[in-house]
Write a protein that holds these residues in place. Structure first.
Motif, PDB file in Angstrom:
ATOM      1  N   ILE A 169       0.890  -1.136   0.026  1.00 32.48           N
ATOM      2  CA  ILE A 169       0.232   0.191  -0.253  1.00 32.48           C
ATOM      3  C   ILE A 169       0.840   1.235   0.286  1.00 32.48           C
ATOM      4  CG2 ILE A 169      -0.557   0.179   2.216  1.00 32.48           C
ATOM      5  CD1 ILE A 169      -2.984   0.699  -0.349  1.00 32.48           C
ATOM      6  N   GLU A 170       2.090   1.402   0.487  1.00 39.77           N
ATOM      7  CA  GLU A 170       3.064   2.851   0.906  1.00 39.77           C
ATOM      8  C   GLU A 170       3.232   3.036  -0.856  1.00 39.77           C
ATOM      9  OE1 GLU A 170       4.446   2.180   4.885  1.00 39.77           O
ATOM     10  OE2 GLU A 170       5.458   0.592   3.934  1.00 39.77           O
ATOM     11  N   ARG A 171       3.629   2.032  -1.588  1.00 42.47           N
ATOM     12  CA  ARG A 171       4.039   1.877  -2.740  1.00 42.47           C
ATOM     13  C   ARG A 171       2.670   1.995  -4.370  1.00 42.47           C
ATOM     14  NH1 ARG A 171       6.831  -2.446  -0.117  1.00 42.47           N
ATOM     15  NH2 ARG A 171       5.070  -3.221  -2.345  1.00 42.47           N
ATOM     16  N   ALA A 172       1.844   1.812  -3.989  1.00 46.11           N
ATOM     17  CA  ALA A 172       1.034   1.940  -4.619  1.00 46.11           C
ATOM     18  C   ALA A 172       0.359   3.469  -4.875  1.00 46.11           C
ATOM     19  CB  ALA A 172      -0.515   0.826  -4.237  1.00 46.11           C
ATOM     20  N   ALA A 173      -0.028   3.280  -5.809  1.00 46.81           N
ATOM     21  CA  ALA A 173      -0.532   4.081  -6.876  1.00 46.81           C
ATOM     22  C   ALA A 173      -2.693   4.768  -6.888  1.00 46.81           C
ATOM     23  CB  ALA A 173       0.088   4.253  -8.507  1.00 46.81           C
ATOM     24  N   LEU A 182     -10.300   4.480   5.632  1.00 47.48           N
ATOM     25  CA  LEU A 182      -9.518   5.110   6.555  1.00 47.48           C
ATOM     26  C   LEU A 182      -8.228   4.427   6.558  1.00 47.48           C
ATOM     27  CD1 LEU A 182     -12.547   4.842   8.842  1.00 47.48           C
ATOM     28  CD2 LEU A 182     -10.868   7.164   7.994  1.00 47.48           C
ATOM     29  N   SER A 183      -8.192   2.213   6.643  1.00 49.34           N
ATOM     30  CA  SER A 183      -6.876   2.471   6.688  1.00 49.34           C
ATOM     31  C   SER A 183      -5.827   3.174   5.145  1.00 49.34           C
ATOM     32  CB  SER A 183      -6.692   0.731   6.910  1.00 49.34           C
ATOM     33  OG  SER A 183      -7.526   0.882   8.147  1.00 49.34           O
ATOM     34  N   ALA A 184      -6.245   2.738   4.336  1.00 49.86           N
ATOM     35  CA  ALA A 184      -5.462   3.248   4.177  1.00 49.86           C
ATOM     36  C   ALA A 184      -4.800   4.821   3.579  1.00 49.86           C
ATOM     37  CB  ALA A 184      -6.331   2.904   2.519  1.00 49.86           C
ATOM     38  N   ARG A 185      -5.869   5.430   3.498  1.00 53.52           N
ATOM     39  CA  ARG A 185      -5.460   6.593   3.468  1.00 53.52           C
ATOM     40  C   ARG A 185      -4.254   7.083   4.923  1.00 53.52           C
ATOM     41  NH1 ARG A 185      -4.979   8.666  -0.067  1.00 53.52           N
ATOM     42  NH2 ARG A 185      -6.435   9.277  -0.277  1.00 53.52           N
ATOM     43  N   GLN A 186      -4.590   6.526   5.573  1.00 58.10           N
ATOM     44  CA  GLN A 186      -3.518   7.094   6.677  1.00 58.10           C
ATOM     45  C   GLN A 186      -2.178   6.092   6.666  1.00 58.10           C
ATOM     46  OE1 GLN A 186      -4.546   4.360  10.248  1.00 58.10           O
ATOM     47  NE2 GLN A 186      -3.308   5.549  11.631  1.00 58.10           N
ATOM     48  N   LEU A 187      -2.460   4.602   5.637  1.00 56.71           N
ATOM     49  CA  LEU A 187      -1.346   4.221   5.466  1.00 56.71           C
ATOM     50  C   LEU A 187      -0.463   4.943   4.270  1.00 56.71           C
ATOM     51  CD1 LEU A 187      -2.352   0.431   5.359  1.00 56.71           C
ATOM     52  CD2 LEU A 187      -0.498   1.606   7.474  1.00 56.71           C
ATOM     53  N   ASN A 188      -1.113   5.775   3.482  1.00 53.84           N
ATOM     54  CA  ASN A 188      -0.629   6.009   2.539  1.00 53.84           C
ATOM     55  C   ASN A 188      -1.540   7.796   1.824  1.00 53.84           C
ATOM     56  OD1 ASN A 188       0.537   7.133   0.052  1.00 53.84           O
ATOM     57  ND2 ASN A 188       0.541   4.868  -1.171  1.00 53.84           N
ATOM     58  N   SER A 189      -0.752   7.964   2.182  1.00 55.70           N
ATOM     59  CA  SER A 189      -1.528   9.783   2.430  1.00 55.70           C
ATOM     60  C   SER A 189      -1.610  10.312   0.737  1.00 55.70           C
ATOM     61  CB  SER A 189      -1.229  10.906   2.583  1.00 55.70           C
ATOM     62  OG  SER A 189       0.824  10.894   2.871  1.00 55.70           O
ATOM     63  N   GLU A 190      -0.394  10.089  -0.328  1.00 57.26           N
ATOM     64  CA  GLU A 190      -0.727  10.153  -1.602  1.00 57.26           C
ATOM     65  C   GLU A 190      -1.488   8.953  -2.427  1.00 57.26           C
ATOM     66  OE1 GLU A 190       0.647  13.342  -2.732  1.00 57.26           O
ATOM     67  OE2 GLU A 190       1.157  13.529  -0.903  1.00 57.26           O
ATOM     68  N   LEU A 191      -2.315   8.121  -1.671  1.00 55.34           N
ATOM     69  CA  LEU A 191      -2.919   7.007  -2.937  1.00 55.34           C
ATOM     70  C   LEU A 191      -4.214   7.837  -2.834  1.00 55.34           C
ATOM     71  CD1 LEU A 191      -2.386   4.649  -3.136  1.00 55.34           C
ATOM     72  CD2 LEU A 191      -4.038   4.142  -1.242  1.00 55.34           C
ATOM     73  N   LYS A 192      -4.841   7.336  -4.413  1.00 53.56           N
ATOM     74  CA  LYS A 192      -5.547   7.653  -5.306  1.00 53.56           C
ATOM     75  C   LYS A 192      -6.746   5.995  -4.833  1.00 53.56           C
ATOM     76  CE  LYS A 192      -8.329   9.016 -10.143  1.00 53.56           C
ATOM     77  NZ  LYS A 192      -8.947  10.086  -8.976  1.00 53.56           N
ATOM     78  N   GLY A 228     -11.987   9.622   3.088  1.00 54.53           N
ATOM     79  CA  GLY A 228     -10.200   9.556   2.265  1.00 54.53           C
ATOM     80  C   GLY A 228     -10.383   9.043   0.847  1.00 54.53           C
ATOM     81  N   ALA A 229     -11.654   8.672   0.660  1.00 54.39           N
ATOM     82  CA  ALA A 229     -12.259   8.193  -0.920  1.00 54.39           C
ATOM     83  C   ALA A 229     -12.217   9.347  -2.051  1.00 54.39           C
ATOM     84  CB  ALA A 229     -12.874   7.648  -1.156  1.00 54.39           C
ATOM     85  N   ASN A 230     -11.162   9.917  -2.983  1.00 53.40           N
ATOM     86  CA  ASN A 230     -11.280  10.347  -3.878  1.00 53.40           C
ATOM     87  C   ASN A 230     -12.160  10.300  -4.595  1.00 53.40           C
ATOM     88  OD1 ASN A 230      -7.893   9.417  -3.878  1.00 53.40           O
ATOM     89  ND2 ASN A 230      -8.085  11.534  -4.301  1.00 53.40           N
ATOM     90  N   ASN A 231     -12.518   8.936  -5.124  1.00 58.45           N
ATOM     91  CA  ASN A 231     -14.653   8.525  -6.251  1.00 58.45           C
ATOM     92  C   ASN A 231     -14.377   7.621  -5.305  1.00 58.45           C
ATOM     93  OD1 ASN A 231     -11.227   9.147  -8.047  1.00 58.45           O
ATOM     94  ND2 ASN A 231     -13.666  10.515  -8.656  1.00 58.45           N
TER      95      ASN A 231
END
Length: 336
Positions: free
Chosen positions: A167-171, A188-198, A216-219
Motif C-alpha cells: 500500500i505504501e508504494r501503490a498508486a 480509513l486504513s489505506a488513507r492513513q498508510l498512504n496519504s498520496e494514494l488515489k 479519504g476516498a477520492n471517488n
C-alpha cells in the motif's frame, strides 16, 4: 506423488481385506471380530486376542505382520513426504508471491473480487496495468480463472494485509467490498498508510457516499444508481447513450478516448494554449475536455485556454488517430 499415495492407499486396503477374510476363515470369527484382529495385528498394538489361534491361524498372523510392516511403513513414508512437500511448496509459493509484490511500484490494489471487483480487474488486464487483489474467501480464489499469484488472501480492513499488498508504494486502491462498512474501514486504513494514494470506493447506499469521501476516498461509485440512470437515459436519449457505450476506453479492440497529461506533452513548465498545441493537425484527435490541476473539468474547452503543469486534456478520435496520439506522446493509460 499422487500416484504413490494411490498405490499406498490401495495396498493398505488390500492388506486390510486379506486380514479380515483370513481371520474369518482361519479362526472362524465374526466379521467384527475379524476386523478387530486385523487392525490390532496391522498396527502392532497387541490387545488381547478374541480367542486362541490355531497353528494355521498363527502362520497367517505371521504372514500378515510381515506384510503389514512393509506396507504400513511404505504408506506412512509416502503420506509424510506428501504432507511435508505440500507445506513446503505452499510456503515457497507464498514467499515468491510476497517477493513479487515487494518489487511492485505504482501498482493498483483491488479489494474484493465480487461482481464489481471482477469487472475492474478485467479492465485493468485490458490496460496491461500491474495489480494485486485482496480477497479473504479462498473459495472465490479457487473458482476464478486468474493466476493465484494475483491474489493476496486476507481481510482488506487489516493494516498488515494492506502493507503486504504494498500500500505504501501503490498508486491506486479500488475497494469493491460488498459491505459499505468494510469499504469505509478499508478507506480509513489505506488513507492513513498512504496519504498520496488515489482511492476509489464502491458504495451500496447513498448515505455512505459522504462518509467514504470524508474518510479519504477520492471517488465513490454507486453501481445501482449508475445502472438506474443509464437505463433511464436509454429511454430519454437512446441513440446518444448507445453511441457513448460504443466508445472504447482501452483494450485490444482499439481506443476512442484518451487522456494526455501536461507532463507527457511538455518537458518544461512553460504553458501552451490549446490552439497552439495544434493537436488535430498533428494526430487527427479532437480535444473534448480539460482537467485543471485542481481537478475541475471543462467540457469543450476554449481554444485559448492555457495548459499548465498538472493539467490534462481528454481527446476523442478513431483507433488510428488515437494510435497516432500515443506515438506522439508517452501515453500510459493513467486514471483520469
Amino acid at each position: 506423488m499422487r500416484s504413490k499415495i494411490t498405490v499406498a492407499i490401495f495396498l493398505l486396503l488390500t492388506i486390510l481385506i486379506i486380514g479380515v477374510v483370513g481371520f474369518k476363515i482361519t479362526m472362524e470369527l465374526s466379521w467384527v471380530d475379524a476386523l478387530y484382529m486385523t487392525v490390532i495385528t496391522i498396527t502392532t498394538v497387541g490387545y488381547r486376542e478374541v480367542e486362541m489361534p490355531s497353528d494355521t491361524a498363527k502362520l497367517f498372523i505371521i504372514f500378515l505382520i510381515l506384510c503389514s510392516v512393509v506396507i504400513v511403513g511404505y504408506a506412512v513414508t509416502v503420506i509424510s513426504e506428501y504432507l511435508i512437500s505440500r507445506t513446503s511448496i505452499k510456503e515457497l509459493r507464498e514467499k515468491r508471491k510476497q517477493k513479487n509484490i515487494d518489487h511492485m511500484e505504482n501498482h493498483i490494489i483491488v479489494c474484493g473480487y465480487g461482481r464489481n471487483g471482477r469487472e475492474a480487474v478485467e479492465k485493468l488486464i485490458d490496460y496491461h496495468r500491474e495489480f494485486i487483489i485482496i480477497e479473504k474467501d479462498q473459495q472465490v480464489i479457487d473458482d476464478c480463472n486468474l493466476d493465484e499469484d494475483l491474489f493476496l488472501r486476507g481481510n482488506a480492513n487489516e493494516d498488515e494485509v494492506l502493507l503486504k499488498a504494498g500500500i505504501e508504494r501503490a498508486a491506486t486502491l479500488i475497494t469493491a467490498l460488498p459491505d459499505d462498512t468494510d469499504n469505509l474501514f478499508t478507506v480509513l486504513s489505506a488513507r492513513q498508510l498512504n496519504s498520496e494514494l488515489k482511492i476509489i470506493s464502491r458504495a451500496s447506499e447513498e448515505t455512505s457516499y459522504k462518509k467514504l469521501k470524508f474518510a479519504g476516498a477520492n471517488n465513490v461509485i454507486l453501481p445501482d444508481k449508475i445502472g438506474g440512470e443509464h437505463m433511464a437515459s436509454l429511454i430519454v436519449s437512446p441513440d446518444l447513450v448507445e453511441f457513448w457505450d460504443n466508445l472504447s476506453y482501452g483494450g485490444d479492440d482499439g481506443v476512442n478516448l484518451e487522456q494526455v497529461s501536461f507532463e507527457q506533452m511538455f518537458d518544461d513548465d512553460r504553458g501552451c494554449s490549446i490552439i497552439d498545441l495544434n493537436l488535430r493537425q498533428i494526430t487527427g484527435c479532437t480535444i473534448i475536455g480539460y482537467k485543471s490541476p485542481e481537478g475541475d473539468y471543462t467540457v469543450n474547452p476554449d481554444p485559448k485556454m492555457m495548459l499548465t503543469k498538472g493539467s490534462k486534456i481528454i481527446v476523442v478520435g478513431n483507433t488510428q488517430q488515437i494510435q497516432n496520439l500515443q506515438k506522439v506522446y508517452r501515453i500510459n493509460n493513467e486514471v483520469i
